[in-house]
Motif scaffolding. Structure first.
Motif, PDB file in Angstrom:
ATOM      1  N   GLU A  76      61.820  51.593  17.236  1.00  0.00           N
ATOM      2  CA  GLU A  76      62.633  51.401  18.229  1.00  0.00           C
ATOM      3  C   GLU A  76      64.143  51.224  17.350  1.00  0.00           C
ATOM      4  OE1 GLU A  76      63.978  49.563  21.809  1.00  0.00           O
ATOM      5  OE2 GLU A  76      63.355  48.196  20.646  1.00  0.00           O
ATOM      6  N   LEU A  80      64.864  55.647  17.087  1.00  0.00           N
ATOM      7  CA  LEU A  80      66.053  56.154  17.535  1.00  0.00           C
ATOM      8  C   LEU A  80      67.361  56.629  17.120  1.00  0.00           C
ATOM      9  CD1 LEU A  80      65.796  53.211  20.408  1.00  0.00           C
ATOM     10  CD2 LEU A  80      64.842  55.465  20.397  1.00  0.00           C
ATOM     11  N   HIS A 213      59.075  58.411  25.662  1.00  0.00           N
ATOM     12  CA  HIS A 213      59.452  57.130  25.257  1.00  0.00           C
ATOM     13  C   HIS A 213      58.244  56.005  26.174  1.00  0.00           C
ATOM     14  CE1 HIS A 213      60.955  53.519  28.122  1.00  0.00           C
ATOM     15  NE2 HIS A 213      62.274  54.334  27.577  1.00  0.00           N
ATOM     16  N   TRP A 235      62.697  51.152  24.317  1.00  0.00           N
ATOM     17  CA  TRP A 235      62.121  52.150  24.162  1.00  0.00           C
ATOM     18  C   TRP A 235      61.380  51.914  23.192  1.00  0.00           C
ATOM     19  CZ3 TRP A 235      62.664  58.212  23.564  1.00  0.00           C
ATOM     20  CH2 TRP A 235      63.715  58.175  24.553  1.00  0.00           C
TER      21      TRP A 235
END
Length: 314
Positions: A76, A80, A213, A235
């Motif tokens: 993450e 992200l 995801h 996530w």
């Protein structure tokens, strides 16, 4: 004569290995990010893998509860911020990231809060999900763009949970359903059991992997007060995999006209991908239902059981 088991029953698989209280979180955050020292810290959510706090009414911090979640936290933090600008719905973008320390052995991070209620908690009727479904379909179309995988996916593992493999997921769903029967919240459905039996002979869908995801279900889509999509959260399972891994939400979270709107927004789904997505929809719904029934989450239980019903609906 059968000898009864000795000692306490085994802990459930979602039991935390390390729990962080709001007081402990405040100390860890202040120690690593002095600018947030003194900000109020409130419990926000608890999942299998992370404990989540709202800090200063503005920032959401995620702390792992189990060691198995640590690689996901690291992914993450790494990915992200790279994919967020390419997506049509908000996702968390880590603004504060802390590595392991003597005070806390695992990484944790914080992002600006995305306001909204979980789809599972809001619980709109199936007929009220059409606009939301179209938004989710467009979101997944953008997320699954092969160009995005080429740009940002090089460091991601390939389907580490084998969620695109219908045979694997079918085998893992059966014990969940058995547990639901024992808990008295679900009765065996011959259609479900037959579908899972047939899935044992299926192979994973063919095609190049995309960024997914990885755990897209009804707790991870946020809604605004009007029932539209407000963002996509949690996530920790982001990876490269077949799109079926995320398309499970089309079958667990939507039915009828709403599902049609999602698939219209997404694009064509070949039969092998649809079958794998339906198997995973059953798996995720059964898993959520077992957790909800075991921990007293009545609203989530109702939504998850409805997901089992939707998964095989036309």
């Amino acid at each position: 004569m059968t000898t009864p088991p000795q000692g306490p029953p085994p802990a459930p698989e979602w039991a935390p290995e390390r729990e962080v209280t709001a007081e402990a979180a405040a100390g860890l955050i202040a120690g690593r990010f002095p600018g947030l020292a003194g900000a109020p810290v409130e419990p926000l959510a608890i999942g299998w893998d992370n404990t989540v706090f709202l800090v200063g009414g503005e920032w959401v911090f995620r702390f792992p509860r189990r060691r198995i979640a640590v690689p996901g936290v690291e992914r993450e933090i790494a990915v992200l911020s790279a994919i967020a600008p390419r997506l049509p719905l908000p996702i968390p973008v880590p603004r504060f990231a802390a590595g392991p320390s003597e005070e806390f052995p695992w990484p944790f991070w914080g992002a600006r809060m995305i306001p909204g209620r979980e789809l599972a908690e809001a619980g709109p009727g199936d007929e009220d999900r059409t606009v939301l479904a179209a938004q989710v379909g467009a979101f997944l179309r953008a997320l699954h763009d092969p160009a995005l995988a080429a740009e940002a996916g090089s460091g991601l593992p390939h389907d580490p949970m084998e969620r695109s493999d219908p045979a694997v997921r079918a085998a893992r769903t059966l014990p969940r359903l058995d547990s639901l029967v024992r808990l008295g919240v679900w009765e065996r459905d011959p259609a479900v059991m037959g579908f899972l039996a047939e899935a044992g002979d299926r192979h994973p869908p063919a095609g190049d992997p995309v960024i997914v995801h990885g755990d897209l279900h009804v707790r991870h889509v946020l809604l605004d007060p009007a029932g539209r999509a407000a963002g996509v959260i949690d996530w920790g399972d982001v990876c490269l995999a077949d799109p079926a891994v995320d398309l499970a939400i089309a079958y667990a979270g939507f039915a009828g006209a709403a599902r049609a709107a999602l698939l219209d927004g997404y694009g064509p789904v070949p039969p092998d991908r649809e079958a794998a997505a339906r198997v995973l929809a059953l798996n995720l719904s059964a898993t959520l239902a077992e957790w909800a029934a075991s921990t007293g989450r009545a609203t989530l239980l109702a939504e998850a059981l409805a997901g089992i019903g939707r998964a095989l609906a036309g």
